[in-house]
Design a protein around this motif. Structure first.
Motif, PDB file in Angstrom:
ATOM      1  N   THR A 169      -6.031  -4.484   6.053  1.00  0.00           N
ATOM      2  CA  THR A 169      -4.741  -3.833   6.299  1.00  0.00           C
ATOM      3  C   THR A 169      -3.965  -4.561   7.388  1.00  0.00           C
ATOM      4  O   THR A 169      -4.482  -4.793   8.487  1.00  0.00           O
ATOM      5  N   ASP A 170      -2.728  -4.939   7.074  1.00  0.00           N
ATOM      6  CA  ASP A 170      -1.832  -5.526   8.073  1.00  0.00           C
ATOM      7  C   ASP A 170      -0.985  -4.445   8.736  1.00  0.00           C
ATOM      8  O   ASP A 170      -0.803  -4.447   9.952  1.00  0.00           O
ATOM      9  N   ARG A 171      -0.456  -3.544   7.908  1.00  0.00           N
ATOM     10  CA  ARG A 171       0.345  -2.429   8.419  1.00  0.00           C
ATOM     11  C   ARG A 171       0.018  -1.194   7.592  1.00  0.00           C
ATOM     12  O   ARG A 171       0.278  -1.179   6.400  1.00  0.00           O
ATOM     13  N   PRO A 172      -0.580  -0.176   8.205  1.00  0.00           N
ATOM     14  CA  PRO A 172      -0.977   1.003   7.423  1.00  0.00           C
ATOM     15  C   PRO A 172       0.246   1.753   6.914  1.00  0.00           C
ATOM     16  O   PRO A 172       1.298   1.772   7.566  1.00  0.00           O
ATOM     17  N   PRO A 173       0.133   2.418   5.744  1.00  0.00           N
ATOM     18  CA  PRO A 173       1.261   3.211   5.238  1.00  0.00           C
ATOM     19  C   PRO A 173       1.465   4.463   6.074  1.00  0.00           C
ATOM     20  O   PRO A 173       0.529   4.984   6.673  1.00  0.00           O
ATOM     21  N   SER A 221      -1.001  -5.083   3.130  1.00  0.00           N
ATOM     22  CA  SER A 221      -2.366  -5.566   3.296  1.00  0.00           C
ATOM     23  C   SER A 221      -2.489  -6.916   2.611  1.00  0.00           C
ATOM     24  O   SER A 221      -1.589  -7.347   1.889  1.00  0.00           O
ATOM     25  N   THR A 226       0.854  -1.190   0.000  1.00  0.00           N
ATOM     26  CA  THR A 226       0.000   0.000   0.000  1.00  0.00           C
ATOM     27  C   THR A 226       0.887   1.236   0.000  1.00  0.00           C
ATOM     28  O   THR A 226       1.588   1.498   0.985  1.00  0.00           O
ATOM     29  N   ASP A 255       2.507   8.231   5.686  1.00  0.00           N
ATOM     30  CA  ASP A 255       2.682   9.270   4.668  1.00  0.00           C
ATOM     31  C   ASP A 255       3.995  10.023   4.868  1.00  0.00           C
ATOM     32  O   ASP A 255       4.514  10.117   5.988  1.00  0.00           O
ATOM     33  N   PRO A 286       2.307   5.010   0.358  1.00  0.00           N
ATOM     34  CA  PRO A 286       1.952   6.194   1.159  1.00  0.00           C
ATOM     35  C   PRO A 286       1.764   7.413   0.269  1.00  0.00           C
ATOM     36  O   PRO A 286       2.103   7.386  -0.923  1.00  0.00           O
ATOM     37  N   GLY A 300       2.803   0.531   3.275  1.00  0.00           N
ATOM     38  CA  GLY A 300       2.044  -0.345   4.149  1.00  0.00           C
ATOM     39  C   GLY A 300       1.874  -1.718   3.529  1.00  0.00           C
ATOM     40  O   GLY A 300       2.264  -1.968   2.392  1.00  0.00           O
TER      41      GLY A 300
END
Length: 719
Positions: free
Chosen positions: A226-230, A213, A56, A232, A58, A211
């Motif tokens: 989502t496993d780890r959000p990005p 997902s 994912t 920014d 950022p 991130g």
């Protein structure tokens, strides 16, 4: 006596146990079979219903000007697709076939490069193949185009019914177009990677962290979790001032087009901090236009020419071998130097004869400067070059701009016996003293002149002030002092006075201003053409002017360098003109005048006030020093518009009278109003407005009091 008959029950239990064991063995066997023989098949099935480790991206951080204006930002772009399986699953085949021609014509009107027939054939191909990710258009589009396509028949039904879906990307856009493009930097659009400039230097901060997902297929659709959000990217605040950048670019381009130059560079630096407020790099293209293609300001290693003479004279003054009363004979403008002839620019007119040391810079005498340096450093050239290094001209500025090259200033070296120079000739010193046999980028030359303006304190050029995350400053880059003193205080004062005289009485007059004092030095140098040297047909010139303003309370330093082919060529007459325009423009921008200062005997003491929002008129009149009479109360800062008229009731008096505008369903009387108020009033009633002319409304096509009907258009004529 127990009723349990073991002889009958035990066989039954054994039978059940045997059956259970056999079932367990069958399950175990089937499991082993699936794990071995059918492993590939079931792994393929599993892969069809899940997607792991989806990256994912950022959102890339912004690049801001010194006052927070957006210079580069990430905007969404889309690649558009259609899922024909969704159309088939929703049994919309007949609707798609019926609307196919409308869709094809709609796409052709949005993308004129492709005909409706081509779009129809392309969509039919994907429909027949039942593709789930069939591209509608091969390139990325912006949001407005995406919205147009989404509004077409079938596509407007959404992803589950119409099959229309997108992939979103973050596209990099420069808010001010090509302004400071080479310094701000660019991106490779399709792969979202930095190409040059600050975008590349600060890529790790701007990019952020990707991130992770994963997707699971639910009801024939993938659901992404989502496993780890990005994370920014951060924003960086530059030192660039948009208004100064625009001013410098326009001033430089005017001269480049006028003289048909090849390359133009202009840099503006804040004296006290070393902040680069503007940096322009223009290269002539094949079609005759100028664009930012290369960062010449930091990468061009060219012989600087006469702007280097200031450094030579400073070394001699600082070492105490001469003073400002020193006199040198320049003869008739031609002087023999170890088998070669040193010439002044006016040698055909008889030269300058006897000159004082300041006058050698006023008139930029090659003979005068080279004789002063050669007479005092010929037997010890190392001392002269050490003096040049002491001034900071050879320092590595460690700039965050890819392509930067530090100056190359040769240090004399002797052979192993210490008797002969291996990289030095008898003519090297005199020609080096006037700006040849060295390579100095414009940014290094400006840093040197900025140090003179700063009383001898040399500041590192600064391009980025701080890093922000979610509007909060997380890292600062304070001004950096590279050298506390490049020369003695007395030397700085003497050279500042001489540079001011270069502009006031010398060859730099065109760089000056009648409003404030300017100090600086002109430069005109031939550019060597590699192995062809200086004699290869048409001669190329580097025209420069470097200086600072105001001369004795310096706020900004500036350098302008222009490369052109053939004569005429004048550093003062060409680059000096650009310097003049930039300096006057910057000083004009910084003026803050009170309204009272603009009044004179011919001023109109009572301004003309248009009808309309008298609340706004009251606010302006009050700040101009008037006390308008009013029959109402209100504050422009927090009140709604109050509509009315203005009338002069005395020599210094204006009365603001409130008036009713009638029903919201009737046409208001906008005669005497300005365009802004008139348009606001009419459009707030649901009508459209057409305007011609400028000034106040003198005619409206729909009379006051007319009942408003839906779709009406009122034409206004202003005069």
């Amino acid at each position: 006596m127990s009723k349990f008959d073991s002889k009958k029950a035990i066989p039954r239990y054994r039978f059940i146990a045997i059956i259970m064991t056999m079932i367990a063995l069958m399950v175990l066997g089937k499991t082993m079979y699936i794990m071995t023989a059918k492993r590939k098949f079931w792994m393929a099935v599993a892969n069809r219903v899940k997607i792991d480790s989806v990256t994912t991206p950022p959102v890339r951080g912004n690049i801001l000007s010194c006052d927070g204006q957006l210079m580069a930002s990430s905007l969404p772009q889309y690649k558009m697709f259609v899922d024909f399986r969704a159309i088939h699953a929703d049994k919309k085949d007949s609707l798609f076939e019926v609307k196919l021609d409308s869709i094809a014509h709609g796409l052709s009107s949005i993308f004129p490069d492709k005909s409706a027939a081509e779009f129809k054939a392309h969509l039919l191909e994907g429909f027949q193949k039942q593709k789930a990710h069939w591209p509608i258009w091969s390139k990325r589009v912006n949001y407005s185009t995406y919205a147009e396509v989404k509004s077409l028949p079938v596509f407007r039904l959404g992803a589950n019914h119409g099959g229309f879906h997108t992939e979103e990307f973050n596209a990099r856009k420069q808010a001010y177009g090509s302004l400071a493009l080479r310094t701000i930097g660019k991106m490779y659009g399709e792969i979202d990677s930095a190409q040059c400039g600050l975008e590349l230097s600060y890529d790790s901060l701007l990019r952020g962290e990707t991130g992770k997902s994963h997707g699971r297929k639910v009801l024939n659709k993938f659901l992404y979790l989502t496993d780890r959000p990005p994370v920014d990217g951060s924003d960086i605040v530059t030192t660039i001032d948009v208004s100064m950048q625009d001013l410098a670019e326009r001033a430089l381009l005017n001269e480049l087009y006028k003289i048909n130059a090849n390359v133009g560079v202009a840099i503006v630096m804040e004296v006290k901090t070393g902040d680069v407020k503007a940096i322009v790099n223009m290269t002539k293209c094949a079609d005759g236009s100028y664009n930012e293609i290369k960062n010449h300001a930091v990468s061009d290693l060219l012989e600087p020419g006469s702007v280097f003479k200031t450094a030579s004279i400073m070394v001699a003054l600082d070492d105490g071998v001469v003073d400002t009363t020193y006199r040198v004979d320049t003869g008739c403008g031609v002087w023999p130097m170890y088998g070669r002839e040193m010439k002044d620019h006016n040698w055909r007119r008889g030269g300058y004869g006897m000159l004082t040391l300041p006058q050698t810079l006023w008139v930029s005498s090659n003979v005068g400067v080279s004789r002063i340096i050669d007479d005092h450093y010929h037997n010890n050239p190392e001392k002269y070059v050490e003096g040049i290094h002491r001034l900071g001209l050879a320092d590595d500025l460690r700039l965050p701009i890819p392509g930067y090259s530090p100056a190359i200033i040769r240090m004399p070296k002797k052979d192993s016996r210490g008797k002969q120079y291996v990289n030095w000739s008898k003519t090297t010193l005199p020609w080096m003293s006037i700006g040849y046999e060295t390579q100095v980028p414009p940014i290094s030359t400006l840093t040197f002149y900025n140090a003179i303006a700063n009383g001898g304190k040399m500041m590192r050029p600064r391009f980025v002030k701080e890093v922000r995350k979610n509007g909060v400053t997380v890292e600062k880059f304070p001004p950096v002092v590279m050298r506390e003193h490049i020369a003695k205080e007395t030397t700085i004062k003497k050279i500042t006075h001489i540079l001011e005289q270069v502009v006031s009485v010398g060859l730099g007059k065109k760089a000056g201003s009648p409003s404030f004092l300017v100090a600086g030095k002109t430069g005109t140098a031939q550019i060597s053409k590699g192995t062809a040297g200086y004699k290869s047909g048409q001669v190329n010139y580097l025209l420069s002017f470097a200086g600072f303003f105001p001369a004795y309370e310096p706020r900004y330093s500036c350098i302008v360098c222009i490369q052109k082919s053939g004569l005429p060529a004048s550093g003062g007459g060409m680059s000096g003109v650009v310097f003049h325009d930039i300096a006057e423009g910057i000083m004009a921008q910084s003026l803050k005048l009170e309204a009272a200062d603009a009044r004179d005997s011919l001023s109109i003491l009572i301004p003309q006030v248009k009808n309309g929002n008298i609340l706004a008129a009251d606010y302006v009149l009050t700040h101009l020093g008037f006390e308008p009479r009013a029959d109402w109360d209100g504050s422009y800062a927090d009140g709604n518009p109050i509509w009315g008229r203005a009338a002069e009731t005395g020599k210094r008096t204006i009365t603001l009278q409130r008036e009713q505008l009638g029903s919201h369903n009737t046409m208001p009387d906008v005669h005497g109003m300005g365009a802004r108020d008139a348009v606001f009033l009419i459009e707030s009633r649901g009508m459209k407005v057409k305007i011609s002319g400028r000034g106040k409304v003198v005619e409206q096509s729909i009379g006051p009091g007319t009942r408003i009907k839906k779709g009406m258009t009122c034409s206004l004529r202003l005069s």
